[in-house]
Design a protein around this motif. Structure first.
Motif, PDB file in Angstrom:
ATOM      1  N   PHE A 163       0.843  -1.191   0.000  1.00  0.00           N
ATOM      2  CA  PHE A 163       0.000   0.000   0.000  1.00  0.00           C
ATOM      3  C   PHE A 163       0.881   1.246   0.000  1.00  0.00           C
ATOM      4  CE2 PHE A 163      -3.509  -2.535   2.274  1.00  0.00           C
ATOM      5  CZ  PHE A 163      -4.034  -2.932   1.050  1.00  0.00           C
ATOM      6  N   ASP A 164       0.912   1.917  -1.134  1.00  0.00           N
ATOM      7  CA  ASP A 164       1.662   3.165  -1.264  1.00  0.00           C
ATOM      8  C   ASP A 164       0.648   4.297  -1.139  1.00  0.00           C
ATOM      9  OD1 ASP A 164       3.645   4.971  -1.731  1.00  0.00           O
ATOM     10  OD2 ASP A 164       4.375   4.021  -3.561  1.00  0.00           O
ATOM     11  N   ALA A 165       0.110   4.439   0.066  1.00  0.00           N
ATOM     12  CA  ALA A 165      -1.027   5.344   0.282  1.00  0.00           C
ATOM     13  C   ALA A 165      -0.856   6.102   1.589  1.00  0.00           C
ATOM     14  CB  ALA A 165      -2.327   4.545   0.284  1.00  0.00           C
TER      15      ALA A 165
ATOM     16  N   HIS B 136       1.125 -11.104   3.388  1.00  0.00           N
ATOM     17  CA  HIS B 136       2.146 -10.176   3.876  1.00  0.00           C
ATOM     18  C   HIS B 136       1.787  -8.758   3.433  1.00  0.00           C
ATOM     19  CE1 HIS B 136       4.930 -13.513   4.864  1.00  0.00           C
ATOM     20  NE2 HIS B 136       4.404 -14.078   3.782  1.00  0.00           N
ATOM     21  N   TYR B 137       1.653  -7.853   4.384  1.00  0.00           N
ATOM     22  CA  TYR B 137       1.339  -6.462   4.066  1.00  0.00           C
ATOM     23  C   TYR B 137       2.563  -5.580   4.272  1.00  0.00           C
ATOM     24  CZ  TYR B 137      -3.629  -7.549   3.950  1.00  0.00           C
ATOM     25  OH  TYR B 137      -4.850  -8.070   3.608  1.00  0.00           O
ATOM     26  N   ALA B 138       2.765  -4.644   3.354  1.00  0.00           N
ATOM     27  CA  ALA B 138       3.832  -3.659   3.492  1.00  0.00           C
ATOM     28  C   ALA B 138       3.236  -2.283   3.200  1.00  0.00           C
ATOM     29  CB  ALA B 138       4.980  -3.953   2.536  1.00  0.00           C
TER      30      ALA B 138
ATOM     31  N   GLU C 183      12.893 -10.284   2.209  1.00  0.00           N
ATOM     32  CA  GLU C 183      13.011  -9.592   3.491  1.00  0.00           C
ATOM     33  C   GLU C 183      14.129  -8.555   3.469  1.00  0.00           C
ATOM     34  OE1 GLU C 183      13.926 -13.958   4.702  1.00  0.00           O
ATOM     35  OE2 GLU C 183      12.856 -12.974   3.062  1.00  0.00           O
ATOM     36  N   ASP C 184      15.240  -8.867   2.771  1.00  0.00           N
ATOM     37  CA  ASP C 184      16.324  -7.892   2.640  1.00  0.00           C
ATOM     38  C   ASP C 184      15.927  -6.739   1.732  1.00  0.00           C
ATOM     39  OD1 ASP C 184      17.927  -9.370   4.301  1.00  0.00           O
ATOM     40  OD2 ASP C 184      19.033 -10.356   2.686  1.00  0.00           O
ATOM     41  N   ALA C 185      15.122  -7.029   0.715  1.00  0.00           N
ATOM     42  CA  ALA C 185      14.657  -5.980  -0.193  1.00  0.00           C
ATOM     43  C   ALA C 185      13.788  -4.977   0.548  1.00  0.00           C
ATOM     44  CB  ALA C 185      13.883  -6.595  -1.353  1.00  0.00           C
ATOM     45  N   PHE C 186      12.903  -5.451   1.406  1.00  0.00           N
ATOM     46  CA  PHE C 186      12.050  -4.543   2.165  1.00  0.00           C
ATOM     47  C   PHE C 186      12.840  -3.787   3.230  1.00  0.00           C
ATOM     48  CE2 PHE C 186       8.251  -7.049   0.713  1.00  0.00           C
ATOM     49  CZ  PHE C 186       7.604  -5.974   0.114  1.00  0.00           C
ATOM     50  N   ARG C 187      13.845  -4.446   3.806  1.00  0.00           N
ATOM     51  CA  ARG C 187      14.693  -3.742   4.769  1.00  0.00           C
ATOM     52  C   ARG C 187      15.432  -2.595   4.088  1.00  0.00           C
ATOM     53  NH1 ARG C 187      19.732  -3.903   5.175  1.00  0.00           N
ATOM     54  NH2 ARG C 187      19.925  -5.832   3.982  1.00  0.00           N
TER      55      ARG C 187
END
Length: 355
Positions: free
Chosen positions: A152-154, A180-182, A217-221
């Motif tokens: 969600f880019d909101a 999985h939510y980001a 997980e590393d990409a989101f970090r």
């Protein structure tokens, strides 16, 4: 003897099948990207259409079947989710990504993605003409047992000033089991994207997943680190669950140059055309070349009236033409014997090129 030979050949064939199975039968990948910008009853947004362009191209490079939906009304968003369901349900346990860029609100602890025809007259009307996140969760859970990621880019502020009862930002999902939510910003917070042709979250996420072999997980970090740095700590990303089972979007490449990654990450922090041009000048066929070119194209759309808005990053070259071990400092295109503090401010980002 002949029987033993046949057994040996059969065993070898079985081993070969096992070796090629992970590649040949890798899970199919599908992504639904929705970008809403031209709202009828709220301030239009500059970045969503650029965001889904950038994210969509990055996902296509790692073999996702990408569906893009732009400026969708309420019926259009429901239709997009239904069409995506029919497409993905043909695969067995597919990997699914859903990405939304636009306005979203929380009402009574539930999150709602706003279509372009969302009305801000009443909370009830807004709820009835929006796409509830719970509907997305329910839909994804019915599509096999593969990895499911919702982005969600909101992180925009409440677009309806007349509805004062709507809290800032999004709420944590009430039931995130299996999904999985980001979020681009932590629950309950918002960040102003005004004047930004690409959201920091979309930009950083694309940079991160473009690194060959990086696990999710590393990409989101890495995405979170870039977003926090670029916003000077005002915006922090959030995840409901950081355990993605070491899932990687692309194969690992042992030939990747760590110096190139560091050079590009610096350019990404500056996030302007000059910095990306510097990267392309040094790595014209680099692993981030397509991303850098696309960002240059999108950033070129940033205008204010007839005058282009430019936030040029200072460029410092340290050369050593005469064998001087201390080098000779060049500020921009001219050499001067001056202190750095005479030219740059504390905390200012400067690209240093050591030649």
């Amino acid at each position: 003897m002949q029987r033993n030979v046949h057994r040996w050949v059969a065993a070898l064939a079985a081993c070969l099948v096992l070796l090629v199975a992970p590649a040949a039968f890798a899970a199919e990948r599908y992504a639904l990207l929705i970008g809403n910008a031209e709202y009828e009853d709220a301030e239009p947004l500059e970045n969503p259409l650029n965001d889904i362009d950038l994210v969509g191209e990055a996902l296509e490079r790692v073999e996702f079947d990408v569906t893009r939906v732009t400026d969708a009304d309420h019926l259009g968003m429901l239709s997009a989710l239904n069409n995506f369901t029919r497409l993905a349900e043909k695969a067995e346990d597919p990997v699914l990504f859903v990405y939304f860029s636009g306005y979203a609100v929380q009402i009574d602890g539930d999150n709602f993605l706003l279509p372009v025809d969302a009305s801000g007259r009443t909370v009830t009307g807004l709820r009835n003409r929006s796409l509830p996140v719970s509907e997305i969760t329910k839909t994804l859970r019915g599509l096999g047992k593969g990895l499911k990621v919702v982005l969600f880019d909101a992180a925009h502020e409440n677009p309806f000033l007349t509805l004062r009862d709507i809290p800032e930002g999004l709420a944590e999902p009430k039931d995130a089991a299996g999904v999985h939510y980001a979020y681009a910003a932590t629950p309950g917070t918002a960040y102003d994207y005004e004047g930004t042709p690409i959201s920091a979250f979309a930009s950083a996420f694309v940079d991160a997943i473009s690194i060959p072999g990086i696990v999710l997980e590393d990409a989101f970090r890495k995405t979170g680190e870039i977003v926090k740095e670029r916003s000077k700590g005002k915006q922090e990303t959030w995840q409901s669950d950081a355990d993605y089972g070491k899932f990687a979007l692309s194969p690992k490449d042992d030939k990747v140059d760590e110096a190139e990654i560091a050079f590009y990450e610096f350019a990404a922090l500056a996030d302007n055309r000059e910095a990306y041009d510097r990267y392309l000048g040094r790595y014209p066929e680099g692993i981030f070349a397509s991303v850098a070119k696309r960002k240059i194209d999108l950033l070129a759309r940033r205008f204010s009236g007839d005058r282009e808005v430019s936030d040029e990053m200072p460029y410092l070259t340290v050369s050593n033409d005469r064998g001087d071990p201390c080098g000779r400092i060049t500020f921009g295109d001219y050499a001067q014997d001056r202190r750095l503090s005479d030219v740059y401010k504390d905390g200012q980002l400067v690209l240093i090129d050591v030649r």
